[in-house]
Scaffold this motif. Sequence first.
Motif, short mmCIF file in Angstrom:
data_model
loop_
_atom_site.label_atom_id
_atom_site.label_comp_id
_atom_site.label_asym_id
_atom_site.label_seq_id
_atom_site.Cartn_x
_atom_site.Cartn_y
_atom_site.Cartn_z
N ASP A 1 0.83 -1.21 0.00
CA ASP A 1 0.00 0.00 0.00
C ASP A 1 0.86 1.25 0.00
N PHE A 2 1.94 1.21 0.77
CA PHE A 2 2.81 2.38 0.86
C PHE A 2 3.41 2.72 -0.49
N LEU A 3 3.77 1.72 -1.27
CA LEU A 3 4.37 1.99 -2.59
C LEU A 3 3.40 2.74 -3.49
N LEU A 4 2.14 2.33 -3.48
CA LEU A 4 1.15 3.00 -4.33
C LEU A 4 0.89 4.41 -3.84
N ILE A 5 0.72 4.57 -2.52
CA ILE A 5 0.45 5.89 -1.96
C ILE A 5 1.64 6.82 -2.15
N PHE A 6 2.85 6.28 -2.02
CA PHE A 6 4.05 7.09 -2.21
C PHE A 6 4.12 7.64 -3.63
N LYS A 7 3.84 6.81 -4.62
CA LYS A 7 3.86 7.27 -6.01
C LYS A 7 2.83 8.37 -6.23
N SER A 8 1.65 8.17 -5.66
CA SER A 8 0.60 9.17 -5.79
C SER A 8 0.97 10.46 -5.07
#
Length: 374
Positions: free
Chosen positions: A322-329
Motif C-alpha cells: 500500500d505504501f508503494l502505491l500511496i508514495f507514487k501518488s
Amino acid sequence: MSLIALIIVILYLALIGSLILGFDKVNEFTLKDITPENRFSILIPFRNEAENLPALLQSISTLNYSKAHFEIIFIDDDSEDNSVALINAFQKKSKLNISLIKNIRSSNSPKKDAITLAISQAKHPWIITTDADCVLPIYWLDSFDCFIQERQPDFIVAPVTLSHCNTFFKRFQLLEILSLQGATIGGFGINKPFLSNGANLGFKTNFFNTVNGYQGNNTIASGDDIFLLEKAINHPQTQVKYLKCDKAVVTTIPENSITSLFAQRVRWAAKTSNYRNVFGKLSGLVIFTMNAALLCYLLFAISGVVSYKVLVYVFVIKFCIDFLLIFKSARFFNQEHTLFSYIFGCFLYPFFSVFVAFTSVFKGYKWKERAYRK
C-alpha cells in the motif's frame, strides 16, 4: 487458516502490484504554450456551499484561459444559505460568461439532474464538471485544451486531491484520496480504468447525448462520475484518457468531522453494488477481503486460534505494498509530507473501511441535508 491468508495476500499483491506498475505506465503530460482551440462549458452544481464558494470563485477569476473560449454554468439545487447571492454578486462584477440556473428534479439523483439540465443549455462542445467546494488551478483549462489537441480524447479523467490537511484526521482522509487517485491512474495504465472523480471530469457533449446521459442509473443518488465512465469505456467510438498533469490538479477540502466523513464514505460505498465494471467490482472485493481478513485474524490471534505471526505477516505485506502505491501518488501530487501519518493511519484504516462497507449495506445515508436509501 494460513492457506486462506496466503490466497488473500497473493490476490491483494497481484491487484495492488498491477496498479503500481500501471501508475508508471501513464506518462505525465507536460503543458505546452499553444494557441487555445477548444471551447468548454464548466458545470458546477451546488447546494448550501456559501462557506466554500469564495475560494472557488476566486480561482475561477484567475483562470488563464481565453475568456471567449469558456462559459460557467452554476446549478442551484435548492440552496437555503446565501450561495446564490454570492454567485450573483460575482456574476455582476466579473467579465466572464457566467449563468445561474435552478435545478429541476426529475430523478432520485439531484446532481445528475443538475448536470443533465446544464448540458441541455450548454453552448460548447466540451463539458467539464467540478464541485463547489473545489479550487481550480490557473492553467486548468489550458491543460485540458493542450491534452485534447495532442491526444484527441472524447472522455478525460483528471486529478483531484485534498488541501489544508493540517491535522491527523485530515491527513488520514488525504492518504485515502491519494490511494484512490493512485488506483485511478494505475487502472488507466493497465488499460482497465475503473475510477473517476466528478470534481475534475471532461467529456464531449455529443458523447453524453449519444449514451443517453445518466439513463439507467439515475435512480442512484450518487455516482455521476463512475457510471458515466463505465458508459464511456463500453462505447466503442469513445477514447477514454487520463490527464496526468500537475497543472490540471483540482483541490477540494477534507471533511471536518467523523460523522460527515462516515456519511461521505458510506455514500461512496453504497453505489458499488451497481457497478458493471468487472475489474472494478473484483478490485473492491479483493480490497475489502484483505481489510476484513486483518480484523478476523486479529480476533483469531487474540483468541488463540491462530498464531500472531500470521497476523503480522499479512499486515506487513499490506503495509508495504500500500505504501508503494500511496508514495507514487503523493509524489505526483507533491504531498509527500503526509506520508508520516501513514504509519498510524494504516492501523486504523481496516477498521474504518470495513465499518463503512457494512454500514453501506444495511443503512441509508445523508447527503446535502437529504436522506437517501440505498
